[in-house]
Design a protein around this motif. Sequence first.
Motif, PDB file in Angstrom:
ATOM      1  N   GLU A  25       3.444  -8.424  -7.663  1.00 37.22           N
ATOM      2  CA  GLU A  25       3.495  -7.003  -7.321  1.00 37.22           C
ATOM      3  C   GLU A  25       4.753  -6.687  -6.516  1.00 37.22           C
ATOM      4  OE1 GLU A  25      -0.115  -5.722  -5.581  1.00 37.22           O
ATOM      5  OE2 GLU A  25       0.452  -3.595  -5.589  1.00 37.22           O
ATOM      6  N   GLU A  26       5.083  -7.600  -5.592  1.00 41.88           N
ATOM      7  CA  GLU A  26       6.243  -7.391  -4.730  1.00 41.88           C
ATOM      8  C   GLU A  26       7.530  -7.323  -5.568  1.00 41.88           C
ATOM      9  OE1 GLU A  26       6.887 -10.530  -1.939  1.00 41.88           O
ATOM     10  OE2 GLU A  26       8.089  -9.271  -0.607  1.00 41.88           O
ATOM     11  N   PHE A  39       7.702  -4.191  -7.759  1.00 40.53           N
ATOM     12  CA  PHE A  39       8.077  -3.025  -6.950  1.00 40.53           C
ATOM     13  C   PHE A  39       9.597  -2.929  -6.850  1.00 40.53           C
ATOM     14  CE2 PHE A  39       9.301  -1.396  -2.738  1.00 40.53           C
ATOM     15  CZ  PHE A  39       8.776  -0.124  -2.809  1.00 40.53           C
ATOM     16  N   HIS A  40      10.218  -4.097  -6.595  1.00 40.41           N
ATOM     17  CA  HIS A  40      11.675  -4.138  -6.445  1.00 40.41           C
ATOM     18  C   HIS A  40      12.344  -3.642  -7.734  1.00 40.41           C
ATOM     19  CE1 HIS A  40      15.369  -6.099  -4.662  1.00 40.41           C
ATOM     20  NE2 HIS A  40      15.779  -5.828  -5.909  1.00 40.41           N
ATOM     21  N   GLN A  64      11.847   0.109  -8.318  1.00 36.68           N
ATOM     22  CA  GLN A  64      12.675   0.912  -7.419  1.00 36.68           C
ATOM     23  C   GLN A  64      14.109   0.983  -7.943  1.00 36.68           C
ATOM     24  OE1 GLN A  64      10.206   2.494  -5.410  1.00 36.68           O
ATOM     25  NE2 GLN A  64      11.953   2.540  -4.012  1.00 36.68           N
ATOM     26  N   GLN A  65      14.593  -0.232  -8.351  1.00 38.07           N
ATOM     27  CA  GLN A  65      15.970  -0.309  -8.842  1.00 38.07           C
ATOM     28  C   GLN A  65      16.130   0.549 -10.104  1.00 38.07           C
ATOM     29  OE1 GLN A  65      18.316  -2.248  -7.047  1.00 38.07           O
ATOM     30  NE2 GLN A  65      19.692  -1.029  -8.327  1.00 38.07           N
ATOM     31  N   GLU A  76      14.338   3.118 -11.010  1.00 37.81           N
ATOM     32  CA  GLU A  76      14.314   4.545 -10.658  1.00 37.81           C
ATOM     33  C   GLU A  76      15.660   4.995 -10.129  1.00 37.81           C
ATOM     34  OE1 GLU A  76      11.026   5.605  -8.094  1.00 37.81           O
ATOM     35  OE2 GLU A  76       9.649   4.621  -9.517  1.00 37.81           O
ATOM     36  N   GLU A  77      16.286   4.123  -9.335  1.00 35.63           N
ATOM     37  CA  GLU A  77      17.580   4.528  -8.773  1.00 35.63           C
ATOM     38  C   GLU A  77      18.623   4.700  -9.874  1.00 35.63           C
ATOM     39  OE1 GLU A  77      19.265   3.090  -4.798  1.00 35.63           O
ATOM     40  OE2 GLU A  77      20.640   2.285  -6.302  1.00 35.63           O
ATOM     41  N   HIS A 124      10.920  -2.983   3.192  1.00 37.60           N
ATOM     42  CA  HIS A 124      10.515  -3.848   2.068  1.00 37.60           C
ATOM     43  C   HIS A 124      11.738  -4.517   1.474  1.00 37.60           C
ATOM     44  CE1 HIS A 124      11.764  -0.321  -0.082  1.00 37.60           C
ATOM     45  NE2 HIS A 124      10.711   0.387   0.382  1.00 37.60           N
ATOM     46  N   TRP A 136      13.303  -4.479  -1.397  1.00 42.21           N
ATOM     47  CA  TRP A 136      14.314  -3.661  -2.057  1.00 42.21           C
ATOM     48  C   TRP A 136      15.145  -2.939  -1.013  1.00 42.21           C
ATOM     49  CZ3 TRP A 136      15.248   1.711  -2.866  1.00 42.21           C
ATOM     50  CH2 TRP A 136      16.196   1.966  -3.849  1.00 42.21           C
ATOM     51  N   GLN A 142      19.203  -3.036  -0.379  1.00 44.17           N
ATOM     52  CA  GLN A 142      19.979  -1.785  -0.365  1.00 44.17           C
ATOM     53  C   GLN A 142      20.744  -1.656   0.946  1.00 44.17           C
ATOM     54  OE1 GLN A 142      20.296   0.614  -2.910  1.00 44.17           O
ATOM     55  NE2 GLN A 142      19.434  -1.167  -3.944  1.00 44.17           N
ATOM     56  N   TRP A 199       1.253  -5.045   4.074  1.00 41.79           N
ATOM     57  CA  TRP A 199       1.353  -4.113   2.939  1.00 41.79           C
ATOM     58  C   TRP A 199       1.266  -2.681   3.456  1.00 41.79           C
ATOM     59  CZ3 TRP A 199       2.475  -5.450  -2.047  1.00 41.79           C
ATOM     60  CH2 TRP A 199       2.469  -6.847  -2.330  1.00 41.79           C
ATOM     61  N   SER A 210       5.170   3.042   0.224  1.00 38.16           N
ATOM     62  CA  SER A 210       6.605   3.336   0.236  1.00 38.16           C
ATOM     63  C   SER A 210       6.807   4.856   0.260  1.00 38.16           C
ATOM     64  CB  SER A 210       7.270   2.734  -0.998  1.00 38.16           C
ATOM     65  OG  SER A 210       6.863   3.452  -2.139  1.00 38.16           O
ATOM     66  N   GLU A 211       8.095   5.290   0.273  1.00 38.30           N
ATOM     67  CA  GLU A 211       8.425   6.716   0.335  1.00 38.30           C
ATOM     68  C   GLU A 211       7.825   7.458  -0.852  1.00 38.30           C
ATOM     69  OE1 GLU A 211      11.057   4.409  -0.147  1.00 38.30           O
ATOM     70  OE2 GLU A 211      11.003   3.875   1.967  1.00 38.30           O
ATOM     71  N   ASN A 212       7.822   6.775  -2.037  1.00 41.35           N
ATOM     72  CA  ASN A 212       7.248   7.435  -3.214  1.00 41.35           C
ATOM     73  C   ASN A 212       5.782   7.055  -3.440  1.00 41.35           C
ATOM     74  OD1 ASN A 212       7.797   4.850  -3.841  1.00 41.35           O
ATOM     75  ND2 ASN A 212       9.100   5.270  -5.620  1.00 41.35           N
ATOM     76  N   ARG A 266       4.038   4.254  -3.192  1.00 42.63           N
ATOM     77  CA  ARG A 266       3.602   3.058  -3.911  1.00 42.63           C
ATOM     78  C   ARG A 266       3.306   1.942  -2.917  1.00 42.63           C
ATOM     79  NH1 ARG A 266       6.672   0.918  -9.089  1.00 42.63           N
ATOM     80  NH2 ARG A 266       5.343  -0.832  -8.490  1.00 42.63           N
ATOM     81  N   LYS A 267       2.431   1.023  -3.341  1.00 38.22           N
ATOM     82  CA  LYS A 267       2.101  -0.094  -2.456  1.00 38.22           C
ATOM     83  C   LYS A 267       3.314  -1.025  -2.376  1.00 38.22           C
ATOM     84  CE  LYS A 267      -1.440  -3.368  -2.176  1.00 38.22           C
ATOM     85  NZ  LYS A 267      -2.405  -4.136  -2.950  1.00 38.22           N
ATOM     86  N   ALA A 268       3.744  -1.332  -1.146  1.00 43.86           N
ATOM     87  CA  ALA A 268       4.910  -2.205  -1.003  1.00 43.86           C
ATOM     88  C   ALA A 268       4.702  -3.156   0.163  1.00 43.86           C
ATOM     89  CB  ALA A 268       6.164  -1.362  -0.773  1.00 43.86           C
ATOM     90  N   LYS A 269       5.360  -4.307   0.071  1.00 50.16           N
ATOM     91  CA  LYS A 269       5.205  -5.308   1.136  1.00 50.16           C
ATOM     92  C   LYS A 269       6.332  -5.112   2.144  1.00 50.16           C
ATOM     93  CE  LYS A 269       4.274 -10.257   1.676  1.00 50.16           C
ATOM     94  NZ  LYS A 269       4.446 -11.564   1.044  1.00 50.16           N
ATOM     95  N   TYR A 310       8.364  -5.981   5.668  1.00 51.10           N
ATOM     96  CA  TYR A 310       8.637  -7.094   6.590  1.00 51.10           C
ATOM     97  C   TYR A 310       9.122  -6.541   7.908  1.00 51.10           C
ATOM     98  CZ  TYR A 310       8.394 -10.052   2.462  1.00 51.10           C
ATOM     99  OH  TYR A 310       7.968 -10.690   1.345  1.00 51.10           O
TER     100      TYR A 310
END
Lengths: 905, 113
Positions: free
Chosen positions: A27-28, A31-32, A35-36, A38-39, B27, B29, B33, B67, B70-72, B74-77, B79
Amino acid sequence: MSGIFSQLRVMFNALLRRNKSEDALAEEMQFHIDQQTEEHIAKGMPPEKARKEALKAFGGIEQHKEDCRDSWGTRLISEFLQDIRYGWRQVLKHKGFSLIVILTFAICLGLNTAIFNVYNSMVWNPNRFANEDRIISIWEEFDDLWGEDRFQSSRILWKERSEQSETLEAIGLFGGTWENITHGNSEKNAEFLGVGRMTPSMFEILKVAPLLGRTFSAEDVENEGNRPVLLGYEYWQNRYQGDENVIGSSLYINNQLHEVIGVMPEGFAFPLARVSNMPDQVYTPFPRWEWSWRPEFRNRPMGFCMGLMKTGVNIEQVEDELRRINVSNGLNYPEQFKIAQEQNHRTELCSLGDHIIRFLQTELQLLQMAVVFLLLLGCVNISSLIISHNHRRMGEFRYRYALGAGRFRLVRQLLTESVLVSIISAAIALCLSWLVLRSLEFGGIFDDMVIRPRVSLDRETWLFASCLALFLGTLVGFISLLPILGKAQDSSLADGLREDHRTASAGKSFKIFQGALIATQLCLAAVLLIGSGLLINSFTKILDIDTGFDSSNVFTAGFRPVGTADERREATEKFLEQAKQIAGVQDVAISNWPPLKLGNLYLRSLRIEGSEHGDEVMCHNDTVSAGYFATLGIRFLRGRTFSESEIQNRSPVVVIDKNLADLHFRGEDPVGKRISIPAEGGGIATEEGERNWLTIIGVTETIRNVNLLESPVLGTAFTHIHRQLPYWNGVMVRTTIRENNIYSELESMLASVTQKTGLAMPAMMHDLVDKHRAPSKALLIMCLIITFVSLLLSAVGIFGNVAYTVVLQTRELGIRMALGGSRLHVLILGIRFWFMMVLVGILCGSALSLGIAPYMESHLYNTSPRDLITYATAIIFLAVVSSLACYVSAYRIIRVNPMVALRAE
Amino acid sequence: MKRDKTDLLQGTLDLLILKTLQRGKMHGWGISQSIGIASREALNVKEGSLYPCLHRMERQGWIAAEWGLSENNRKAKYYKITPTGKKQLEQEISYWEQFVTAVSLVLDMGMQS
């Protein structure tokens, strides 16, 4: 700290919540990528392309996941768990195979564990005394002094050592006897009890504190007025009902007032008293015996000597020191020292454990050797079974290898499988060994043994079984991997795995390896079967030993009449007379020495009329009543027993046994000749008494009076009780009445004849004989179990292995038959090599057995370690089983259509 | 050969992640970024290899994960840096400075001679 916690948490999640962790990881990463993507889309890229770009930038997802799993630090563990799960599935999948392997392993391990437990509880770690590893037993040895070689120590030697030794912390002297005990002068009937006598230092050595009161002090020994006595726990419970106020009360030992100063704790049984089968009830200080300090007693046995070594001292150092002390003090006793030197006097030491089970240890060692061989045989069997099993699984390994499993990974998995099997077996083995010991105990096998092994499995046994199982599991795993790894040496594993496809028969190196395995198997089986066969022979012969007397229906007991010599004589006569009147009593006899009953001997110096031999010739002197020979059914070879008139006239006559006749009247008829034995002397031959010549009137068969296994070294002279009344009377009654009834009849009769004595140690003679046979019986049964298992194991193992190796040649034999080879020719070809290996194995095994024959010799009773029949039986059994295995498996191959054989895999 | 992005030196990813997380929880991503923006796209962090690194640091106790949304939505992990992580960051920074000083000294030596 937090580092460790987070580490444990991550590992915990990874191992036990595996699915959850995997989902989270996926899932993690998803998600990454999302996101990428979508960008990219937001920047105006078409969705499909955006996704592709995101995936490209991220890199191989599966590889990254694998890296993440690595970073959890649980890879080894999870792979190990996976191997175990896989191994368990293999066990369940091949049920028959697993059952055979596990049972073989469990039986071999179980027997080893059982023997280990017996050995551990009796020899290595008996937990009898706190300092047992430092306690030593001290013996004097003389060459042929009195026909015997092992002696107790003298008072003087003990004193020299206690004063001068620097390696020993304490040194003690002890012995035992039987005495009449009463609790007040008014009491009519005495108890006849075992009395242990010991120096105060014995308590320092044994480090046993009394339950109540105190033990003996040096003062007790010095002050003649002090007559202290310690009560044994059992006696205190039975006689005093555990009364704590017993300290200070008094009891009479042979009419002498003694003061109770303490009570020994439960379970305190004097070590050597146990060996000599004397249940001590009370303890007194070692007697003063002023005469024992006289120079001529320096070489005379007086008591068992025992020492406590200082910490860090070894037994050789003590031995050296005692030798020095012997020599340096010898100058004070020039005459005795000279005799001792002529007789090559040596002081021998051994650990207490060795001493106690001296009579058992050699047989136990042989049994242990037998079970170790059995274990080796089992391991070879299992290895060969696993090898053939793995060979059948080659296809599976090939697939796994093709799918990317490394060689190391395959090796690890196979090792895990064999260790898993060994652990399952170890669990069964522990149950099995418990069962074996319990059933031996339940069968009463240990009942008659003086020291019994512990039946419960202790911590060391658990540890032993687990470690042995782990070790052997790994070892067997490695051995069974050798053919696979061996192939890997030729080229690569993949080639090795393919080998059986390229050639018609098994590879050459594999064939040699398998042949060596068969030879080893047969070699071990031969050694095992020959060895256990010899042992069975030997133990059976021990059980068949002729004691020289008829022990059935003979009741024995003992009593000690008190009073003057005349009163004692009268009481003894009355007892003999009245006992004969009891209905059901056929014969009655009194002697100082009921055969096989007690642990001390009456030695006398012997002189033969007309012989140049002096007093250095020794013999046993039994004083007996006239009915002794008839009661015990001892046969007369010449002459007769004491006649009525000889008894009444107190004629100087003697009966001797065959041993004495053979030793001192070589070939001549002893009847009518005269010998002389000193009459008095406190159990030991002392100074020369007045020489009274005794005429020999009869010669009897030699009986086993001291030791069942050995014919007595010295001859025995039987004199009538009139000549010298025994210190105590051993009673023997041949009767048809049951043991309990005859005991109470005799006891009430004894009370009417004499007072202040009781009837002690009631026993049936055949029970006494059985007691001496008990260790051999127990060992024989264990030996039979081992032999049965080894027969079974060798048959199953040889059949399995030979059959498998012959089957490996199926394709080769098929080709030969397809090319026109005759059936007989192909059959011979198929089994020739294996049969040769079988022969090599059997020959090696026989040779090895002959090699260890000298070692076996001393452990075998009346059995040659090169006994032809035993060898032949074992060899023929093994040869027949192996030939049958070869023939049956080869025959099955040549019977089938050559084309079917060709296609075989 | 033209190099528009610099490959990371071995071991510096830990430093960059810790430094980035010092600003708050984030998270995976977000972290990649953020490093990109901060370095003006000069550093090349391979996105996928960020995760094994994050998981290892979590096991070492430098960062903690939870967990969240996120901004949109969604479930995100997410740290965040732990106290141990902060200490580790200080250490990493001082190593880095030592390293830079040492490398500059070597480079300067050529200038002086």
